[in-house]
Design a protein around this motif. Sequence first.
Motif, PDB file in Angstrom:
ATOM      1  N   ASN A 210      57.887 -56.925 100.361  1.00 58.37           N
ATOM      2  CA  ASN A 210      56.515 -57.335 100.612  1.00 58.37           C
ATOM      3  C   ASN A 210      55.632 -56.151 100.247  1.00 58.37           C
ATOM      4  N   GLU A 211      54.686 -56.367  99.360  1.00 56.45           N
ATOM      5  CA  GLU A 211      53.823 -55.281  98.895  1.00 56.45           C
ATOM      6  C   GLU A 211      52.956 -54.689 100.007  1.00 56.45           C
ATOM      7  N   HIS A 212      52.827 -55.393 101.120  1.00 55.03           N
ATOM      8  CA  HIS A 212      51.984 -54.926 102.219  1.00 55.03           C
ATOM      9  C   HIS A 212      52.758 -54.107 103.249  1.00 55.03           C
ATOM     10  N   GLN A 213      54.068 -53.958 103.059  1.00 53.10           N
ATOM     11  CA  GLN A 213      54.881 -53.197 104.005  1.00 53.10           C
ATOM     12  C   GLN A 213      55.619 -52.091 103.257  1.00 53.10           C
ATOM     13  N   PRO A 214      55.608 -50.873 103.773  1.00 51.89           N
ATOM     14  CA  PRO A 214      56.203 -49.731 103.068  1.00 51.89           C
ATOM     15  C   PRO A 214      57.708 -49.571 103.273  1.00 51.89           C
ATOM     16  N   ALA A 215      58.393 -50.547 103.840  1.00 47.40           N
ATOM     17  CA  ALA A 215      59.811 -50.390 104.180  1.00 47.40           C
ATOM     18  C   ALA A 215      60.673 -50.053 102.966  1.00 47.40           C
ATOM     19  N   VAL A 216      60.438 -50.699 101.838  1.00 47.52           N
ATOM     20  CA  VAL A 216      61.264 -50.446 100.659  1.00 47.52           C
ATOM     21  C   VAL A 216      61.067 -49.017 100.172  1.00 47.52           C
ATOM     22  N   VAL A 217      59.823 -48.550 100.175  1.00 49.61           N
ATOM     23  CA  VAL A 217      59.559 -47.175  99.747  1.00 49.61           C
ATOM     24  C   VAL A 217      60.294 -46.204 100.664  1.00 49.61           C
ATOM     25  N   GLN A 218      60.270 -46.459 101.961  1.00 50.55           N
ATOM     26  CA  GLN A 218      60.941 -45.575 102.912  1.00 50.55           C
ATOM     27  C   GLN A 218      62.453 -45.580 102.713  1.00 50.55           C
ATOM     28  N   LEU A 219      63.020 -46.706 102.296  1.00 50.66           N
ATOM     29  CA  LEU A 219      64.458 -46.785 102.043  1.00 50.66           C
ATOM     30  C   LEU A 219      64.837 -46.169 100.696  1.00 50.66           C
ATOM     31  N   LEU A 220      64.025 -46.403  99.694  1.00 51.92           N
ATOM     32  CA  LEU A 220      64.347 -46.003  98.332  1.00 51.92           C
ATOM     33  C   LEU A 220      63.989 -44.551  98.024  1.00 51.92           C
ATOM     34  N   LEU A 221      62.957 -44.038  98.645  1.00 45.59           N
ATOM     35  CA  LEU A 221      62.462 -42.701  98.318  1.00 45.59           C
ATOM     36  C   LEU A 221      63.504 -41.592  98.487  1.00 45.59           C
ATOM     37  N   PRO A 222      64.273 -41.547  99.581  1.00 43.06           N
ATOM     38  CA  PRO A 222      65.287 -40.483  99.684  1.00 43.06           C
ATOM     39  C   PRO A 222      66.313 -40.523  98.546  1.00 43.06           C
ATOM     40  N   LEU A 223      66.700 -41.721  98.125  1.00 49.78           N
ATOM     41  CA  LEU A 223      67.637 -41.840  97.009  1.00 49.78           C
ATOM     42  C   LEU A 223      66.996 -41.342  95.717  1.00 49.78           C
ATOM     43  N   LEU A 224      65.745 -41.713  95.479  1.00 48.05           N
ATOM     44  CA  LEU A 224      65.051 -41.261  94.271  1.00 48.05           C
ATOM     45  C   LEU A 224      64.882 -39.744  94.269  1.00 48.05           C
ATOM     46  N   GLN A 225      64.602 -39.163  95.431  1.00 44.47           N
ATOM     47  CA  GLN A 225      64.481 -37.704  95.523  1.00 44.47           C
ATOM     48  C   GLN A 225      65.805 -37.030  95.182  1.00 44.47           C
ATOM     49  N   GLN A 226      66.899 -37.580  95.698  1.00 46.00           N
ATOM     50  CA  GLN A 226      68.218 -37.016  95.415  1.00 46.00           C
ATOM     51  C   GLN A 226      68.563 -37.155  93.934  1.00 46.00           C
ATOM     52  N   LEU A 227      68.309 -38.320  93.363  1.00 44.93           N
ATOM     53  CA  LEU A 227      68.593 -38.529  91.945  1.00 44.93           C
ATOM     54  C   LEU A 227      67.701 -37.653  91.065  1.00 44.93           C
ATOM     55  N   GLY A 228      66.514 -37.322  91.565  1.00 38.10           N
ATOM     56  CA  GLY A 228      65.607 -36.446  90.827  1.00 38.10           C
ATOM     57  C   GLY A 228      66.137 -35.031  90.678  1.00 38.10           C
ATOM     58  N   MET A 229      67.129 -34.659  91.478  1.00 35.13           N
ATOM     59  CA  MET A 229      67.732 -33.328  91.368  1.00 35.13           C
ATOM     60  C   MET A 229      68.734 -33.254  90.218  1.00 35.13           C
ATOM     61  N   GLN A 230      69.155 -34.411  89.702  1.00 30.53           N
ATOM     62  CA  GLN A 230      70.060 -34.413  88.559  1.00 30.53           C
ATOM     63  C   GLN A 230      69.301 -33.977  87.312  1.00 30.53           C
ATOM     64  N   SER A 231      70.041 -33.690  86.265  1.00 32.51           N
ATOM     65  CA  SER A 231      69.405 -33.260  85.017  1.00 32.51           C
ATOM     66  C   SER A 231      68.824 -34.441  84.236  1.00 32.51           C
ATOM     67  N   ARG A 232      69.121 -35.659  84.669  1.00 32.70           N
ATOM     68  CA  ARG A 232      68.666 -36.838  83.934  1.00 32.70           C
ATOM     69  C   ARG A 232      67.287 -37.298  84.409  1.00 32.70           C
ATOM     70  N   TRP A 233      66.715 -38.238  83.673  1.00 30.92           N
ATOM     71  CA  TRP A 233      65.377 -38.762  83.918  1.00 30.92           C
ATOM     72  C   TRP A 233      65.392 -39.898  84.933  1.00 30.92           C
ATOM     73  N   LEU A 234      64.222 -40.204  85.483  1.00 27.06           N
ATOM     74  CA  LEU A 234      63.991 -41.381  86.322  1.00 27.06           C
ATOM     75  C   LEU A 234      63.027 -42.272  85.545  1.00 27.06           C
ATOM     76  N   LEU A 235      63.426 -43.506  85.277  1.00 26.68           N
ATOM     77  CA  LEU A 235      62.620 -44.401  84.447  1.00 26.68           C
ATOM     78  C   LEU A 235      62.057 -45.537  85.275  1.00 26.68           C
ATOM     79  N   TRP A 236      60.777 -45.794  85.104  1.00 20.89           N
ATOM     80  CA  TRP A 236      60.075 -46.894  85.766  1.00 20.89           C
ATOM     81  C   TRP A 236      59.598 -47.847  84.676  1.00 20.89           C
TER      82      TRP A 236
END
Length: 168
Positions: A40-66
């Motif tokens: 639901n675009e009005h609730q931040p739950a997905v961002v709160q769940l996904l953000l730690p994983l994205l931060q961890q993956l951001g430490m790799q040498s590879r890119w993050l694509l949106w």
Amino acid sequence: MRTQSLYNTHFSHTSFAVSNAAESTNDGKENGLISELVYNEHQPAVVQLLLPLLQQLGMQSRWLLWLTPQQKLSKLWLQQSGLPVGKVVQLSQINSLDTVEAMEKALLTGNYSVVLGWLPDLTEEDRLKLRRAAELGNAYGFIMRPQRDINPVHGHCSTLKIHSSLYH
């Protein structure tokens, strides 16, 4: 943060990238995955769940694509979220049907640790192609689905669909 054309060289998957990714999956383990996030675009739950994983993956040498056909990422939001702005690539304003092909190619290259795509409804064949590309590229693929028909007044919660052989 970089914005790219659909036909940029990041998506030209060479036999080198494919053969290296294929060699890394020959041990019998699945190294990549595809999951669908319905939110639901009005609730931040997905961002709160996904953000730690994205931060961890951001430490790799590879890119993050949106792959965001209609939205534009905010550089300020990326910085405030602790994501590596210099490793984030965004493709926007592309045809939603081309987004499926772009996601498959990006996953297959092995150049991206994660690919987030706002995709149209997928066929079973499309899902299979994406899953195989994620495995070969040793990458995470998230199919993002905003659920626009939820009325925030009723308080329905976001849902998370995890497609994994571990649970099926």
